[in-house]
Design a protein around this motif. Structure first.
Motif, PDB file in Angstrom:
ATOM      1  N   THR B 164       0.132 -16.346  -8.030  1.00  0.00           N
ATOM      2  CA  THR B 164      -0.370 -14.971  -7.925  1.00  0.00           C
ATOM      3  C   THR B 164      -0.994 -14.722  -6.562  1.00  0.00           C
ATOM      4  N   ALA B 165      -0.746 -15.632  -5.629  1.00  0.00           N
ATOM      5  CA  ALA B 165      -1.335 -15.564  -4.288  1.00  0.00           C
ATOM      6  C   ALA B 165      -2.859 -15.470  -4.373  1.00  0.00           C
ATOM      7  N   GLY B 166      -3.428 -16.115  -5.348  1.00  0.00           N
ATOM      8  CA  GLY B 166      -4.875 -16.232  -5.409  1.00  0.00           C
ATOM      9  C   GLY B 166      -5.576 -15.138  -6.163  1.00  0.00           C
ATOM     10  N   SER B 167      -4.851 -14.129  -6.682  1.00  0.00           N
ATOM     11  CA  SER B 167      -5.592 -13.131  -7.441  1.00  0.00           C
ATOM     12  C   SER B 167      -5.626 -13.536  -8.899  1.00  0.00           C
ATOM     13  N   LEU B 168      -6.831 -13.461  -9.447  1.00  0.00           N
ATOM     14  CA  LEU B 168      -7.053 -13.950 -10.803  1.00  0.00           C
ATOM     15  C   LEU B 168      -6.636 -12.856 -11.788  1.00  0.00           C
ATOM     16  N   ILE B 169      -5.640 -13.152 -12.621  1.00  0.00           N
ATOM     17  CA  ILE B 169      -5.210 -12.153 -13.610  1.00  0.00           C
ATOM     18  C   ILE B 169      -5.102 -12.827 -14.965  1.00  0.00           C
ATOM     19  N   ARG B 170      -5.177 -11.999 -16.036  1.00  0.00           N
ATOM     20  CA  ARG B 170      -4.971 -12.624 -17.330  1.00  0.00           C
ATOM     21  C   ARG B 170      -3.509 -12.516 -17.756  1.00  0.00           C
ATOM     22  N   PRO B 171      -2.992 -13.554 -18.373  1.00  0.00           N
ATOM     23  CA  PRO B 171      -1.556 -13.596 -18.647  1.00  0.00           C
ATOM     24  C   PRO B 171      -1.075 -12.490 -19.584  1.00  0.00           C
ATOM     25  N   SER B 172      -1.917 -11.973 -20.484  1.00  0.00           N
ATOM     26  CA  SER B 172      -1.399 -11.036 -21.468  1.00  0.00           C
ATOM     27  C   SER B 172      -1.028  -9.689 -20.863  1.00  0.00           C
ATOM     28  N   ASP B 173      -1.834  -9.191 -19.912  1.00  0.00           N
ATOM     29  CA  ASP B 173      -1.525  -7.861 -19.380  1.00  0.00           C
ATOM     30  C   ASP B 173      -1.624  -7.767 -17.861  1.00  0.00           C
ATOM     31  N   GLY B 174      -1.863  -8.892 -17.187  1.00  0.00           N
ATOM     32  CA  GLY B 174      -1.907  -8.863 -15.725  1.00  0.00           C
ATOM     33  C   GLY B 174      -3.135  -8.200 -15.144  1.00  0.00           C
ATOM     34  N   LYS B 175      -4.129  -7.876 -15.990  1.00  0.00           N
ATOM     35  CA  LYS B 175      -5.342  -7.249 -15.477  1.00  0.00           C
ATOM     36  C   LYS B 175      -6.349  -8.296 -15.031  1.00  0.00           C
ATOM     37  N   LYS B 176      -7.278  -7.838 -14.201  1.00  0.00           N
ATOM     38  CA  LYS B 176      -8.324  -8.763 -13.757  1.00  0.00           C
ATOM     39  C   LYS B 176      -9.334  -8.940 -14.892  1.00  0.00           C
ATOM     40  N   PRO B 177      -9.630 -10.169 -15.263  1.00  0.00           N
ATOM     41  CA  PRO B 177     -10.594 -10.370 -16.348  1.00  0.00           C
ATOM     42  C   PRO B 177     -12.009 -10.059 -15.888  1.00  0.00           C
ATOM     43  N   GLN B 178     -12.834  -9.611 -16.818  1.00  0.00           N
ATOM     44  CA  GLN B 178     -14.228  -9.316 -16.504  1.00  0.00           C
ATOM     45  C   GLN B 178     -15.178 -10.370 -17.059  1.00  0.00           C
ATOM     46  N   LYS B 179     -14.755 -11.016 -18.157  1.00  0.00           N
ATOM     47  CA  LYS B 179     -15.612 -12.056 -18.753  1.00  0.00           C
ATOM     48  C   LYS B 179     -14.786 -13.315 -18.951  1.00  0.00           C
ATOM     49  N   LEU B 180     -15.226 -14.368 -18.331  1.00  0.00           N
ATOM     50  CA  LEU B 180     -14.477 -15.621 -18.389  1.00  0.00           C
ATOM     51  C   LEU B 180     -15.309 -16.686 -19.083  1.00  0.00           C
ATOM     52  N   ALA B 181     -14.651 -17.550 -19.831  1.00  0.00           N
ATOM     53  CA  ALA B 181     -15.373 -18.687 -20.399  1.00  0.00           C
ATOM     54  C   ALA B 181     -14.606 -19.968 -20.104  1.00  0.00           C
ATOM     55  N   PHE B 182     -15.341 -21.014 -19.838  1.00  0.00           N
ATOM     56  CA  PHE B 182     -14.748 -22.347 -19.692  1.00  0.00           C
ATOM     57  C   PHE B 182     -15.240 -23.189 -20.862  1.00  0.00           C
ATOM     58  N   ILE B 183     -14.355 -23.923 -21.486  1.00  0.00           N
ATOM     59  CA  ILE B 183     -14.785 -24.842 -22.545  1.00  0.00           C
ATOM     60  C   ILE B 183     -14.565 -26.263 -22.060  1.00  0.00           C
ATOM     61  N   ASN B 184     -15.626 -27.031 -22.036  1.00  0.00           N
ATOM     62  CA  ASN B 184     -15.524 -28.424 -21.591  1.00  0.00           C
ATOM     63  C   ASN B 184     -15.153 -29.338 -22.755  1.00  0.00           C
ATOM     64  N   CYS B 185     -14.766 -30.554 -22.411  1.00  0.00           N
ATOM     65  CA  CYS B 185     -14.486 -31.587 -23.418  1.00  0.00           C
ATOM     66  C   CYS B 185     -13.448 -31.121 -24.442  1.00  0.00           C
ATOM     67  N   VAL B 186     -12.335 -30.603 -23.968  1.00  0.00           N
ATOM     68  CA  VAL B 186     -11.259 -30.251 -24.900  1.00  0.00           C
ATOM     69  C   VAL B 186     -10.362 -31.480 -25.037  1.00  0.00           C
ATOM     70  N   GLY B 187     -10.466 -32.125 -26.153  1.00  0.00           N
ATOM     71  CA  GLY B 187      -9.681 -33.351 -26.374  1.00  0.00           C
ATOM     72  C   GLY B 187     -10.431 -34.605 -25.978  1.00  0.00           C
ATOM     73  N   SER B 188     -11.340 -34.506 -25.017  1.00  0.00           N
ATOM     74  CA  SER B 188     -12.097 -35.693 -24.654  1.00  0.00           C
ATOM     75  C   SER B 188     -13.389 -35.746 -25.471  1.00  0.00           C
ATOM     76  N   ARG B 189     -13.998 -36.894 -25.538  1.00  0.00           N
ATOM     77  CA  ARG B 189     -15.174 -37.154 -26.364  1.00  0.00           C
ATOM     78  C   ARG B 189     -14.916 -36.676 -27.792  1.00  0.00           C
ATOM     79  N   ASP B 190     -13.705 -36.896 -28.229  1.00  0.00           N
ATOM     80  CA  ASP B 190     -13.286 -36.392 -29.521  1.00  0.00           C
ATOM     81  C   ASP B 190     -12.471 -37.499 -30.179  1.00  0.00           C
TER      82      ASP B 190
END
Lengths: 192, 628, 147
Positions: B164-190
């Motif tokens: 995307t040449a560095g522009s952050l978009i969401r895959p469903s509609d190509g819009k710029k997201p306003q609220k982002l979340a990161f989830i750590n330890c997906v699969g690890s420590r599990d």
């Protein structure tokens, strides 16, 4: 520092084995719906912690001990593979042995009309109902259904299954209340 | 990488697979498959004309399949060497690339895979790691919810050279997201997926969050974590900087993501541990920071290189603290995450160390090995008499034994690490181990059990683990029975059944057979051989009706001093629980059985002489005051 | 016919809606023609409850519960399925179209599905037309008419 006791007792009961593996991630609490729907104080993560920290009285009086219905949604989600409902059941068992009483409105059997068909015992998911011989006024020594309040979770399945209308759940979800709410809606003038 | 390619002494063999590794330190013979690129390396100048005209598009693996690439392609724009490659699985043979290449004539559809053999002095393995695929974690809905993406996908979306040449978009509609979340330890420590911590995810989720926040200060960024682990220099400061930037951190492992089916917004359900309350927050996009896992073909590589794997599947190092860059096989070294998840600084450090270790091999005229190597007596080896055997070859974890029927087996000294598996396994006692000969160990057993053997517990310990455990029990002052008598061998694989028979023949009260846990074995599969033998012995003693507990098999690591003490105390308790008369009767009953199994012992070279000498010592002990 | 709002009795198990937003909608913003009757578990639903609703004039009955094997009471919904689906064929027998009875088994991740299901069911009832009410004046009680 700690009195030895509760944690060891829980560990010794089936289900309580992996107690100390909990690293307090909170998955169980958020997977479970009891906190958001019923009781804001409900928190399995905290109960496990209380047991580990030997907080005996606090864990017995904690609503988590009594409200967990062993649906086991949390068990497959737990990253440490702790059988959380097993731990809670173990705590509950110890609490019952120590004379604690469940705050739930557990099922009540009308022993005068019970025919001991055993359907309720069959459907009960908690094996809380047994058929036992009791000496009753007018009926003599006769087998009837008996509810163990230490195991009953007040789901009401026995009430739905009973064919002689002898078993009921007191309070909100009694037959009378449910039927009344239906009729109040359909027939506001009140044929009842 | 470009620098490395320019170095005259470095040859980069891209798109080449290692098929076979033979030989030993300083003298490896490596078979390589140079895969056909269908582009001649000597002619291609990397202009990319072929890719421009190629009509075929396939998903681009390097861009996490978020963008296409052509059938004529380079894996990534910084590829070294910059030589194009034609993907024959996708190519439709339109030959437009041949036309576009023109007078360079670099494209050659007649190319074939080439098998090359190279003489190699030392090998550095740097095969890296792979990512856990979070699809099986249904609760997070990866692959079902379009706006749930993995960290690697995020990495590409956020990269100025990315799809995307560095522009952050969401895959469903190509819009710029306003609220982002990161989830750590997906699969690890599990425990359901990867039990271990993946080491670097905390840092890279913070890094990604900081990058997003720097680029778009108005975006609301939240990181869900169980524990933030920032142990290296400057890491905690970076974490503090992220907090100061306004990135939210919520402690709590999300149990579930639900999606609004119309807006494709995501709702994370978690317990906010700090509040002790279940919360639900809405996000436009969620990133899963998945666990690091070994490469999918790590098992294959481990058998090609003959190096062991640790429990998680990573390559196993020689010693976790003292030689983390060496493999158990001399001359093979590890760099980076193939040995265990590690971040860039640690990978670079290990890579430099591995290079230094490798150059030590290349500059040595001779190579020092452990002195405890195995040796074959050619006249005792039945293979020399034409009989089929080969047990030693099969038991050797290093492939250090050269066995051909009709010729005495031979130990390739440079490959032998001295575990002693072959020595104990050889049914004809034709192999001996220097410094741990049968004669030496049998003499030790005799001496230790000279006086009141029925009260003694003979403990066979392996050098690396249970001996360390016993040592730790001592230095930590864990009390255990003073009736223990220990003998050290290099590995549980060396613990010959004869030693145990001899101990019982002499009337030992109990015998402990102890070594490393399987995953800790210092000699790749030595413990497996030892464990198999122990199992066999247990069955034999059970059939002899020996009191359970008189023969005990325990795997004790060097860190388990408490376990060593506990096991010995339990064994002592077993002996104490037995009336002495019963014990003595049982010893007497089993003595002839044991003796029968030891009948060929005196034929082993040196044993009879050693035992005769030992008898002098035994007599001295017995003549002491207070002895029987 | 389209403006006719059929009366729907909506039996909801206490636990089947995971998203708080959905539960809030069901609790507070349900259309007037839909009546929420909460029960602890679908297993609590005595067939007589449904019969009562039908006799009183409900034109449709929705029963929503948790997905099998995700029951809050271990196996309540399995018992409910056995009991109520058998019962629905009995309803058919006494002349109450089986299509007027709907079971919705909800997964934790089915956010917003209950609204869609209810709208869809309402639509279906409108297609079927108004129900011939099974004449009844008194609520039923087990073991005979309630006085």
């Amino acid at each position: 520092m700690f009195k030895s006791g509760l944690a060891d007792e829980v560990r010794a009961l089936p289900g309580g084995e992996n107690l100390e593996m909990c690293y307090s991630c909170g998955t169980c609490t958020s997977k479970c719906m009891i906190q958001q729907k019923l009781e804001p104080e409900y928190n399995p993560r905290r109960l496990l912690r209380m047991v580990m920290m030997e907080m005996r009285e606090e864990s017995f009086s904690n609503p988590t001990t009594w409200l967990c219905s062993s649906c086991d949604l949390c068990y497959p989600a737990c990253p440490q593979q702790i059988h959380i409902s097993g731990v809670i059941t173990a705590v509950k068992k110890i609490a019952v042995q120590n004379g604690q009483k469940t705050p739930l409105h557990t099922a009540v059997v009308d022993q005068q009309t019970c025919v001991a068909c055993g359907l309720c015992a069959e459907v009960c998911p908690y094996e809380a109902i047994t058929i036992e011989t009791r000496k009753l006024p007018y009926r003599g020594s006769i087998p009837v259904a008996v509810v163990d309040p230490g195991l009953c979770m007040a789901c009401g399945m026995c009430g739905a299954a009973c064919r002689s209308n002898s078993i009921s759940i007191p309070a909100d979800y009694s037959d009378e209340n449910v039927v009344e709410s239906i009729w109040k809606w359909l027939n506001p003038e009140g044929a009842l | 990488m470009v620098d490395a390619a320019r170095q005259p002494l470095i040859e980069v063999k891209a798109y080449t697979e290692v098929e076979k590794v033979e030989g030993f330190v300083g003298n490896f013979k490596v078979t390589l498959r140079e895969k056909a690129k269908y582009v001649r390396a000597d002619r291609c100048n990397g202009c990319g004309a072929c890719a421009k005209v190629c009509p075929i598009e396939v998903p681009n693996y390097f861009e996490m399949n978020l963008a296409p690439r052509k059938a004529a392609y380079i894996p990534m724009s910084q590829s070294v060497p910059l030589i194009y490659n034609i993907d024959m699985d996708a190519c439709i043979h339109c030959y437009k690339c041949v036309e576009a290449c023109g007078p360079l004539e670099a494209i050659d559809f007649s190319m074939q895979d080439k098998i090359v053999e190279e003489e190699i002095g030392a090998i550095v393995v740097a095969t890296g790691f792979s990512h856990f695929d979070p699809t099986p974690m249904e609760e997070y809905g990866y692959n079902r919810y379009p706006n749930v993406i993995t960290a690697m996908e995020m990495e590409r979306l956020n990269n100025s050279a990315g799809p995307t040449a560095g522009s952050l978009i969401r895959p469903s509609d190509g819009k710029k997201p306003q609220k982002l979340a990161f989830i750590n330890c997906v699969g690890s420590r599990d425990k359901r997926f990867v039990e271990s911590c993946s080491n670097f995810c905390c840092m890279y989720s913070i890094k990604n969050a900081v990058l997003v926040k720097q680029m778009y200060p108005n975006i609301d960024v939240t990181i869900y974590y169980m524990d933030i682990r920032t142990p290296s220099k400057g890491y905690e400061e970076f974490y503090n900087r992220a907090r100061a930037m306004g990135i939210h951190f919520i402690q709590g492992r999300p149990a579930m993501i639900t999606e609004d089916s119309e807006t494709h917004n995501l709702f994370i359900h978690t317990e906010d541990i700090a509040l002790g309350k279940v919360v639900e927050h809405e996000y436009d996009m969620v990133m899963l920071n998945q666990a690091a896992v070994p490469q999918p073909d790590q098992n294959h590589m481990s058998s090609v290189l003959n190096v062991a794997q640790s429990p998680g599947g990573w390559f196993m190092e020689y010693h976790p603290k003292l030689r983390p860059m060496d493999s158990p096989t001399d001359g093979i070294f590890f760099a980076g995450a193939c040995q265990g998840p590690k971040d860039i600084p640690a990978s670079v450090a290990q890579g430099s160390a591995a290079a230094a270790r490798a150059s030590r091999v290349l500059h040595s005229k001779t190579w020092q090995i452990e002195p405890t190597i195995a040796n074959v007596w050619p006249d005792r080896c039945v293979s020399a008499q034409g009989r089929a055997c080969g047990i030693c070859e099969r038991s050797c974890p290093y492939g250090a034994i050269d066995y051909t029927q009709g010729k005495a087996a031979e130990v390739i000294t440079a490959k032998c690490h001295g575990c002693g598996a072959c020595v104990a396994e050889c049914p004809h006692d034709a192999i001996t181990q220097l410094h741990y000969t049968d004669a030496q160990i049998l003499s030790q057993i005799r001496t230790l059990l000279a006086d009141k053997p029925e009260k003694k517990i003979l403990a066979l310990r392996c050098h690396w683990c249970s001996y360390g455990g016993a040592d730790l029990a001592g230095t930590s002052h864990f009390e255990y029975t003073s009736n223990e008598r220990g003998i050290k061998v290099m590995c549980s694989a060396r613990m010959d059944a004869d030693f145990i028979y001899e101990a019982y023949r002499l009337g030992a009260g109990a015998v402990l057979y102890s070594g490393c846990h399987q995953q800790d074995c210092h000699y790749i599969t030595g413990q497996v051989i030892g464990a198999k033998r122990a199992k066999r012995l247990e069955t034999i003693f059970e059939r002899m009706n020996m009191t359970p507990g008189r023969f005990r098999v325990e795997w004790i690591s060097a860190a388990e001093g408490d376990k060593y003490a506990r096991v010995l105390n339990e064994m002592q308790a077993t002996l104490d629980a037995m009336p002495e008369a019963d014990l003595l009767a049982e010893i007497e009953r089993l003595r002839p059985e044991m003796a029968k199994r030891l009948s060929r012992l005196p034929n082993i070279p040196g044993v009879q002489r050693a035992l005769d000498h030992t008898q002098v010592v035994v007599n001295t002990i017995l003549s002491r005051e207070g002895a029987q | 016919m389209t403006d006719h709002k059929p009366k729907i009795a909506f039996f909801q198990c206490h636990w089947c809606l995971y998203a708080p937003e959905d539960q809030e909608w069901v609790d507070r913003r349900l259309p007037d023609n839909i009546r929420l009757i909460k029960v602890p578990c679908t297993g609590r639903i005595d067939p007589l409850f449904v019969l009562n609703a039908v006799q009183g004039g409900a034109e449709g009955v929705v029963i929503s519960g948790c997905l099998p094997e995700k029951c809050h009471y271990k196996e309540g919904n399995l018992a409910a399925r056995r009991q109520l689906q058998e019962f629905s064929s009995f309803m058919d027998y006494i002349g109450y179209d089986e299509a007027r009875l709907r079971f919705v088994w909800l997964d934790l991740q089915d956010r917003g599905r209950i609204q869609r299901e209810l709208a869809d069911f309402e639509n279906q009832l409108q297609q079927l037309g108004s129900a011939e009410a099974l004449a009844a004046r008194q609520p039923l009680e087990e073991g005979g008419a309630h006085e």
